[in-house]
Enzyme design. Structure first.
Site, PDB file in Angstrom:
ATOM      1  N   ARG A   1      -5.916  23.146  17.138  1.00 39.88           N
ATOM      2  CA  ARG A   1      -7.423  23.121  18.260  1.00 39.88           C
ATOM      3  C   ARG A   1      -6.382  22.872  19.682  1.00 39.88           C
ATOM      4  O   ARG A   1      -7.211  23.474  21.065  1.00 39.88           O
ATOM      5  CB  ARG A   1      -8.352  22.243  18.208  1.00 39.88           C
ATOM      6  CG  ARG A   1      -9.448  22.023  16.750  1.00 39.88           C
ATOM      7  CD  ARG A   1     -10.171  21.492  16.442  1.00 39.88           C
ATOM      8  NE  ARG A   1     -10.624  20.956  15.447  1.00 39.88           N
ATOM      9  CZ  ARG A   1     -10.425  19.858  14.934  1.00 39.88           C
ATOM     10  NH1 ARG A   1      -9.761  18.669  15.897  1.00 39.88           N
ATOM     11  NH2 ARG A   1     -10.671  19.335  13.790  1.00 39.88           N
TER      12      ARG A   1
ATOM     13  N   GLU B   1     -16.792  19.902  11.993  1.00 39.83           N
ATOM     14  CA  GLU B   1     -16.709  20.269  10.417  1.00 39.83           C
ATOM     15  C   GLU B   1     -16.179  19.679   9.472  1.00 39.83           C
ATOM     16  O   GLU B   1     -16.422  19.073   8.090  1.00 39.83           O
ATOM     17  CB  GLU B   1     -15.602  21.569  10.366  1.00 39.83           C
ATOM     18  CG  GLU B   1     -16.676  22.907  10.728  1.00 39.83           C
ATOM     19  CD  GLU B   1     -15.879  24.542  10.214  1.00 39.83           C
ATOM     20  OE1 GLU B   1     -16.179  25.004   9.757  1.00 39.83           O
ATOM     21  OE2 GLU B   1     -15.233  24.764  12.079  1.00 39.83           O
ATOM     22  N   GLU B   2     -15.425  18.948  10.331  1.00 39.88           N
ATOM     23  CA  GLU B   2     -14.162  18.037   9.339  1.00 39.88           C
ATOM     24  C   GLU B   2     -15.202  16.636   9.111  1.00 39.88           C
ATOM     25  O   GLU B   2     -14.870  15.625   7.851  1.00 39.88           O
ATOM     26  CB  GLU B   2     -12.943  16.984  10.110  1.00 39.88           C
ATOM     27  CG  GLU B   2     -12.021  18.152  10.413  1.00 39.88           C
ATOM     28  CD  GLU B   2     -11.038  16.965  11.299  1.00 39.88           C
ATOM     29  OE1 GLU B   2     -10.162  15.899  10.593  1.00 39.88           O
ATOM     30  OE2 GLU B   2     -10.127  17.716  11.903  1.00 39.88           O
ATOM     31  N   GLY B   3     -16.100  16.341  10.013  1.00 40.66           N
ATOM     32  CA  GLY B   3     -16.929  14.881  10.154  1.00 40.66           C
ATOM     33  C   GLY B   3     -17.742  15.472   9.267  1.00 40.66           C
ATOM     34  O   GLY B   3     -18.236  14.325   7.379  1.00 40.66           O
TER      35      GLY B   3
END
Length: 738
Positions: A116, A162-164
């Site tokens: 990122r 999205e990770e979360g």
């Protein structure tokens, strides 16, 4: 010969492979589950009311995991090295997944924080190289190109949100949070903290769900085909991970020291730091100092005073709770979060929440704030030399323990028991990280402080949980965890639970397929999460690569616009003008031909009347001869000429053909372009009288100019046109009429 036996574990087993491309390394994890269609045919109703059981991808051992270092983002300046970097991971996956199942086994490479931080063009190049390598050297199922990336959703960069979301799915899957009726909200909240950011994901109460508009729709399918829906809030605080919070803390401490130094230009002294153990001296480089003076940009020496209470007070302002808030409530840094009802929402923290609790304090599991703060206060107040000596002894002994103390029935029986996985850097930053976690939990998201007078006398998390239950407090409002059973809590597990759910057949053919939550976001002007899609052309990224070779006066910061973008658009305009210039003759000829079409019809009509050939139905315009069919090459030729740029003669020699007989034994040369055949040939001309409309139209075309024809006298025109015909006897009646 006995028939071959089928391995029961492999029977009807499905696999999934995911590569977590992080900032420091890439970890491959192989998961497996039973084919939902096989389970539907054999299992009872209780099993069909649950999600597919996702397990490790190997029967035993740790071969379901493999890791390489450094991170994928380290190849930003040399994308060609991606193939050799990923080759060991791909080879490991091929050896673990049966070859016959690889074509139907999905493979994902999902990049996180390190990727990122790269420029968009660097991201695009790395994703392209990764996609090419995985497709060419494996038989795993990889998506085709789509707006999501060169390999669709199989190879892409995921956001912190999205990770979360994937982490939230993993936690509730392992903790049975998806079991129960809709009236009984049993899902757990998810907290994750790394070095750069921290995330939160939870399902708000029913009242808050009705008011909130920024929730993600998470859809999963049970083995029986029924779907479950959850509305989840997820957000990320960039810069609020432990490492970047420490950088901001150091910059603030140095700036305050320089602002209050007396005299201003006297010799520099050591800066007292309550967030370091006693007598620990570190030279810190202020990465994010305010531009107050040149001195604040120089390295300074910080010496620990070991006061956890003062550390709590000095790190609390870093939460930036006074930041403007567009939509209340905003726990910190102006980021909106729906009101959390901690009597309903219970949270599980992973990553730094676990490391800072378990690895040094031995307090992983159910969280007790009094016990945690007491352990942190005792650790911070110790001399650094004593901590370092005990760390060396623990490495030699290879034993594990709490904060350097071995407890038996609540009594300290030995010291020096930190494990091999505790690095010296962890011990240096432990005091600061412990204070930062306490502030995030209580001053940040608002976790209530349940004060137990005297605290707990045990470091066993289960004992703390039991004590809370005995007091009627229910399950802990927060607990740190690393794994459940032998399955680690990871967002990669959540992704595989989602993939296994996608394979369950729906109850109805009209049911929409299960997709990733980010693909279920409504197409609105302000989406909840913006997926990372590296652009095709990013002028700022290109300029960043060449900015070192440009004068400072030509950078976009000085000019106010991107010079690279300006050059690109200027080149586009020049190319367009050049193309039009090369086609100018063709365009002018086309315009003239369209403008003169009516003139040709009018002149042909006049000659018809002059020769006495009026139409029986009155004076009407004679029809034009049919135009020859035009092929696609008729329209391409001008562009082919324009693109030649001098490679051919722009004015090729004309081809001379012989026109119809004018007089006996004479012919007139006619020039025709070699790139196309003449509009009419002698065989197209009628053999009738000169007054034929076809005859005059052909004459006009072969003459090539209406103006040249009209400049003649009518008598001479009649004579030329009459002699132009083949030899025939002209009736006297026509002659008499003339």
């Amino acid at each position: 010969m006995p028939p071959p036996t089928v391995d029961p574990w492999l029977a009807s087993r499905r696999f999934g492979v995911v590569i977590d491309a992080g900032s420091s390394g890439s970890r491959l994890q192989i998961y497996s589950w039973k084919d939902p269609r096989a389970i539907q045919a054999t299992e009872d109703a209780q099993v069909l009311s649950s999600l597919p059981t996702v397990e490790k991808g190997t029967r035993e051992g740790d071969s379901w995991v493999a890791k390489v270092e450094p991170g994928l983002s380290s190849f930003a300046d040399g994308p060609s090295g991606v193939a050799a970097y990923l080759a060991p991971l791909l080879e490991h996956a091929r050896t673990q997944v049966p070859p016959s199942l690889q074509p139907e086994t999905p493979l994902f490479l999902l990049a996180t924080a390190g990727m990122r931080l790269l420029q968009p063009m660097q991201q695009a190049e790395l994703l392209q190289e990764t996609c090419i390598f995985l497709k060419r050297h494996s038989h795993f199922r990889i998506e085709d190109r789509s707006p999501a990336g060169p390999c669709g959703s199989s190879v892409r960069i995921i956001t912190g949100e999205e990770e979360g979301l994937f982490g939230w799915i993993a936690v509730n899957y392992l903790m049975d949070g998806f079991k129960g009726s809709d009236e009984e909200l049993t899902t757990y909240g998810f907290l994750d903290m790394g070095g750069a950011s921290t995330q939160i994901a939870f399902e708000p109460s029913r009242q808050e769900r009705e008011k909130s508009h920024d929730l993600m729709d998470v859809r999963l399918r049970l083995l029986g085909g029924q779907e479950i829906h959850h509305k989840v809030f997820v957000t990320t605080w960039l810069g609020y991970g432990t490492n970047q919070a420490r950088e901001r803390y150091v910059g603030k401490a140095i700036s305050e020291y320089e602002a209050n130094r007396d005299p201003p230009f006297g010799p520099e002294k050591e800066i007292a730091d309550p967030c370091l153990p006693k007598q620990l001296s570190l030279t810190e480089y202020p990465v994010q100092p305010p531009a107050s003076s040149s001195h604040s940009k120089k390295p300074h020496t910080l010496v620990g005073t070991g006061s956890f209470e003062q550390c709590l007070q000095q790190t609390a302002p870093l939460l930036n709770k006074d930041a403007p808030c567009a939509e209340l409530p905003c726990p910190f840094n102006g980021v909106h979060v729906p009101t959390i009802d901690f009597s309903v929402s219970h949270f599980i923290g992973v990553s730094e929440y676990w490391y800072s609790s378990e690895h040094v304090f031995g307090l992983g599991g159910p969280y007790d704030v009094v016990q945690y703060e007491r352990a942190a206060s005792e650790f911070c107040s110790r001399d650094w030399s004593d901590i370092l000596d005990e760390h060396q002894r623990s490495r030699q002994n290879g034993t594990l323990g709490g904060d350097g103390e071995l407890l038996a029935n609540g009594t300290v029986v030995s010291t020096g028991h930190w494990g091999d996985d505790v690095e010296t850097s962890r011990l240096q930053m432990q005091c600061f990280k412990a204070a930062w976690i306490v502030n995030i939990l209580h001053e940040g998201i608002g976790l209530p402080r349940i004060v137990d007078v005297g605290g707990n006398v045990t470091t066993e998390g289960e004992a703390v949980a039991q004590k809370a239950k005995d007091k009627g407090l229910g399950r802990p409002q927060f607990q740190s965890m690393d794994s459940v059973g032998d399955i680690a809590i990871s967002w990669t597990l959540g992704k595989m639970v989602l993939e296994a759910s996608k394979e369950v057949p729906p109850l109805s053919d009209s049911t929409p397929p299960i997709v990733d939550p980010i693909d279920d976001i409504p197409n609105t002007a302000h989406p909840t999460i913006k997926p990372i899609r590296p652009p095709f052309l990013d002028f700022d990224a290109i300029e960043d690569q060449i900015s070192g070779h440009l004068p400072s006066s030509l950078t976009r910061h000085s000019l106010g616009f991107s010079p690279v973008g300006f050059i690109f658009y200027l080149f586009t305009v020049i190319l367009f003008i050049t193309t039009i210039y090369r086609l100018r003759h063709r365009i002018r000829s086309t315009v003239r031909r369209c403008a003169r079409r009516k003139d040709r019809d009018y002149i042909a009509l006049n000659y018809s009347m002059e020769e006495g050939h009026a139409f029986s139905s009155g004076l009407s315009t004679p029809s034009r001869p049919p135009s020859p069919p035009r092929t696609i090459f008729h329209f391409i030729n001008p562009f082919r000429r324009a693109s030649s740029f001098g490679s051919r003669n722009p004015h090729p020699a004309s081809i001379v053909i012989t026109s119809p007989v004018l007089r006996s034994g004479q012919s007139s040369p006619t020039h025709v372009s070699p790139h196309r055949s003449p509009l009419f040939t002698p065989s197209d001309f009628p053999s009738g009288v000169p007054g034929s409309p076809h005859f005059y139209t052909a004459s006009l075309v072969s003459n090539g100019s209406v103006a040249s024809l009209t400049s003649r006298s009518r008598n001479s025109s009649r004579m030329d046109l009459t002699s132009f015909a083949t030899k025939q006897t002209i009736p006297r009646t026509s002659t008499a009429m003339m």
